[in-house]
Write an enzyme that holds these catalytic residues in place. Sequence first.
Site, PDB file in Angstrom:
ATOM      1  N   ASP A  95       0.501  -1.204  -0.139  1.00 29.32           N
ATOM      2  CA  ASP A  95      -0.452  -0.013  -0.142  1.00 29.32           C
ATOM      3  C   ASP A  95       0.736   0.938  -0.442  1.00 29.32           C
ATOM      4  O   ASP A  95       2.281   1.234   0.308  1.00 29.32           O
ATOM      5  CB  ASP A  95      -0.731   0.047   0.875  1.00 29.32           C
ATOM      6  CG  ASP A  95      -1.805  -0.953   1.755  1.00 29.32           C
ATOM      7  OD1 ASP A  95      -2.177  -1.343   0.281  1.00 29.32           O
ATOM      8  OD2 ASP A  95      -2.250  -1.311   1.990  1.00 29.32           O
ATOM      9  N   LYS A  96       0.247   1.978  -0.692  1.00 31.54           N
ATOM     10  CA  LYS A  96       1.643   3.281  -0.669  1.00 31.54           C
ATOM     11  C   LYS A  96       2.256   3.849   0.964  1.00 31.54           C
ATOM     12  O   LYS A  96       3.283   3.891   1.102  1.00 31.54           O
ATOM     13  CB  LYS A  96      -0.109   4.600  -1.082  1.00 31.54           C
ATOM     14  CG  LYS A  96       0.570   6.085  -1.254  1.00 31.54           C
ATOM     15  CD  LYS A  96      -0.201   7.225  -1.809  1.00 31.54           C
ATOM     16  CE  LYS A  96       0.314   8.752  -0.770  1.00 31.54           C
ATOM     17  NZ  LYS A  96      -1.286   9.494  -1.109  1.00 31.54           N
TER      18      LYS A  96
END
Length: 305
Positions: free
Chosen positions: A138-139
């Site tokens: 995830d970012k």
Amino acid sequence: MTEHCFHLAIPAEHAGKRLDQSLAELLPEFSRNRIQQWIDAGEARVNGAAATRKQKVWGGEAVDLQAARIPSEQPYKAEAIALDIVHEDATVIVINKPPGLVVHPGAGNWEGTLLNALLHHAPELGQIPRAGIVHRLDKDTSGLMVVAKTLEAQTALVRALQARDVKRVYWAVAMGEFERPEGTVDTPIGRHPTQRTRMAVVENGKPARTDYRVLKQYRQAAWVECRLHSGRTHQIRVHLSHIGHPLVGDSLYASRRQIAASFHRQALHAYRLGFTHPLTGEHVEWQAAMPEDLRTLIEQLDHAA
């Protein structure tokens, strides 16, 4: 554009099989899905004629396959973005991704991603689907990722992930006091039925298993080690939230009152990565030090204890 050109003869024992099935057996270094994409793109010819994935073969046919980049994979811009490269050789790159870096371009993030950085670092990755990316973080999750530099390596790593042969261990800081020092969450994960940006534990979801072990329990949170046995979207975040322990700073799966005001991302770091090297066949493994923000959070918890 660099292509892999194959000239094959269908063996007699493949009589009655579909073309895509036969080619997947003759070219085990590529996934059947990728071979189907090449056939659909018109890159396969049987006895000089255009082919379809479902057509039957009977043995003796001459097949020409141009294994090019999938046409649906649009080229992206190479950008000079610094990368923390832990290891690189002829077939793989292991990267320590910082928090805040998006892995793959998408709506709202067409530039400034890990993929753009990879294309600048190694332009030959432009010939590999997704620039060699085989799994994502995830970012706002930091830590280790592996990128393949060849089609063969990418296929081998994807298959290893599917077979659960890739070791992925994370550090997390989760809310609340755990009743047990270790355990397993083995519940299926799928898209949330009403909130489409979220994942959730749902009955008809895909199988997902996370092992966890409490490394240190604090008054209102715990430093936890998590090991993935599957790789579903947001898996650790969903599983720990499901058992009542959302990650500190997780704006998607923790309620507002639970989110630590001083920590502005989910407290999650992929610190260990191990797999069978696709070229040497040996087990290789790396660790990434805890990033500064997560280390500071744990120091604050230690100080408050």
